[in-house]
Design an enzyme around this catalytic site. Structure first.
Site, PDB file in Angstrom:
ATOM      1  N   SER A   1      -7.270  -5.567  -5.877  1.00 13.29           N
ATOM      2  CA  SER A   1      -8.449  -6.086  -5.186  1.00 13.29           C
ATOM      3  C   SER A   1      -9.698  -5.924  -6.040  1.00 13.29           C
ATOM      4  CB  SER A   1      -8.648  -5.355  -3.853  1.00 13.29           C
ATOM      5  OG  SER A   1      -9.189  -4.063  -4.074  1.00 13.29           O
TER       6      SER A   1
ATOM      7  N   ASP B   1       0.831  -1.205   0.000  1.00 18.04           N
ATOM      8  CA  ASP B   1       0.000   0.000   0.000  1.00 18.04           C
ATOM      9  C   ASP B   1       0.865   1.254   0.000  1.00 18.04           C
ATOM     10  OD1 ASP B   1      -2.363   1.428   0.039  1.00 18.04           O
ATOM     11  OD2 ASP B   1      -2.585   1.342   2.213  1.00 18.04           O
ATOM     12  N   GLY B   2       0.360   2.304  -0.625  1.00 18.40           N
ATOM     13  CA  GLY B   2       1.018   3.605  -0.557  1.00 18.40           C
ATOM     14  C   GLY B   2       1.634   4.095  -1.848  1.00 18.40           C
ATOM     15  N   ASN B   3       1.419   3.392  -2.953  1.00 18.76           N
ATOM     16  CA  ASN B   3       1.999   3.836  -4.228  1.00 18.76           C
ATOM     17  C   ASN B   3       1.501   5.218  -4.629  1.00 18.76           C
ATOM     18  OD1 ASN B   3       3.371   1.425  -4.490  1.00 18.76           O
ATOM     19  ND2 ASN B   3       1.864   0.502  -5.864  1.00 18.76           N
TER      20      ASN B   3
ATOM     21  N   ASN C   1     -10.640  -2.387  -6.262  1.00 18.45           N
ATOM     22  CA  ASN C   1      -9.808  -1.464  -7.046  1.00 18.45           C
ATOM     23  C   ASN C   1     -10.425  -1.085  -8.388  1.00 18.45           C
ATOM     24  OD1 ASN C   1      -6.593  -2.819  -5.933  1.00 18.45           O
ATOM     25  ND2 ASN C   1      -7.843  -1.168  -5.087  1.00 18.45           N
TER      26      ASN C   1
ATOM     27  N   ARG D   1      -5.488  -1.935   8.753  1.00 14.38           N
ATOM     28  CA  ARG D   1      -6.694  -2.691   8.404  1.00 14.38           C
ATOM     29  C   ARG D   1      -6.319  -3.756   7.384  1.00 14.38           C
ATOM     30  NH1 ARG D   1      -7.837   2.564   6.385  1.00 14.38           N
ATOM     31  NH2 ARG D   1      -7.537   2.745   4.123  1.00 14.38           N
ATOM     32  N   LEU D   2      -7.228  -4.712   7.173  1.00 14.04           N
ATOM     33  CA  LEU D   2      -6.947  -5.849   6.293  1.00 14.04           C
ATOM     34  C   LEU D   2      -7.449  -5.642   4.873  1.00 14.04           C
ATOM     35  CD1 LEU D   2      -7.644  -8.861   8.677  1.00 14.04           C
ATOM     36  CD2 LEU D   2      -5.472  -7.746   8.136  1.00 14.04           C
TER      37      LEU D   2
ATOM     38  N   ARG E   1     -11.475   2.593  -8.971  1.00 17.56           N
ATOM     39  CA  ARG E   1     -10.518   3.679  -9.208  1.00 17.56           C
ATOM     40  C   ARG E   1     -10.694   4.247 -10.621  1.00 17.56           C
ATOM     41  NH1 ARG E   1      -4.799   1.999  -6.265  1.00 17.56           N
ATOM     42  NH2 ARG E   1      -5.715   1.563  -4.214  1.00 17.56           N
TER      43      ARG E   1
END
Length: 256
Positions: A81, A36-38, A84, A210-211, A87
């Site tokens: 996911s 996460d975080g791109n 996603n 979180r998951l 987006r």
């Protein structure tokens, strides 16, 4: 719950640490990572979000090689996911080209390193070019016996569990399974990870705790490690740090 949340926060990291001395006999056999975080990484640098995804793909190479060095047996990476799809279209299109690009570049190296590529998720709704690329990689590496590189692609854990229960219900309906015989093991055998052990360690980057609908069933007794580091900045040292923290924990599986 509050006590555990505090412990999770206490094990968060926001900087690169020196190499840790690891107990080679206690390396987690299955490590799962929510990469996460791109997008935030790109935004901080004034770049488009896709630049963060491109940089994040490079990190996968490094972490796969480190996992091989550490003799980790399974590395599961949350790549895309089912949520996603919400987006922007341009970002989704780019994200779904990344597996093809990654495998085109890395498949020869993965073969050389004896890595077996697996995909868990809905391949039938992926673009044809993506589905063909990952299917080719799975076919070419299926006999490899080293690290299992398991990409969660178009994956959602709730969907996975619903589909598993549909299969179980069908077996009960046809008489091949008694309702009294439904156990945790039966359900596990109908999940996309049927022949894989559950993750020993979950890592999530970017500071989120979180998951996000990732392996909800399989992570029941996993150890969690969260870091503020954004995925494009994640290094081999962070992986080693996470494992070092994991090795200091006592896994009781609900016991004393």
């Amino acid at each position: 719950m509050l006590e555990k949340f505090s412990k999770w926060k206490g094990n968060r990291s926001n900087h690169t640490t020196p190499s840790h001395s690891l107990d080679e006999s206690a390396i987690p056999k299955h490590v799962a990572i929510i990469m996460d975080g791109n997008g935030r990484w790109a935004k901080k640098k004034g770049l488009p979000r896709i630049a963060g995804h491109r940089e994040g793909m490079k990190v996968i190479n490094k972490i796969v090689r480190k996992a091989i060095d550490l003799k980790i047996e399974v590395l599961s990476l949350y790549a895309f996911s089912t949520e996603n799809w919400k987006r922007p279209r341009t970002e989704v299109d780019y994200l779904l080209k990344l597996p093809e690009r990654f495998l085109k570049l890395e498949l020869p190296n993965l073969m050389e390193e004896n890595v077996q590529v697996r995909i868990m998720g809905g391949l039938d709704t992926l673009p044809e070019h993506t589905a063909k690329a990952v299917t080719k990689a799975m076919e070419e590496t299926k006999d490899n016996t080293g690290l299992i590189l398991n990409f969660a692609l178009n994956y959602g854990s709730r969907y996975e569990m619903v589909e598993a229960m549909k299969q179980v219900a069908k077996e009960v309906e046809t008489g091949t399974l008694s309702s009294d015989a439904i156990t945790e093991d039966v359900i596990s055998r109908h999940l996309m990870t049927a022949d894989l052990r559950d993750p020993d360690l979950l890592i999530r980057t970017s500071g989120e705790i979180r998951l996000s609908n990732f392996m909800l069933w399989q992570l029941a007794y996993s150890e969690f490690w969260f870091t503020d580091v954004l995925w494009p900045d994640f290094t081999e040292h962070h992986l080693t740090e996470a494992i070092a923290v994991y090795q200091k924990r006592a896994r009781r599986y609900g016991g004393v």
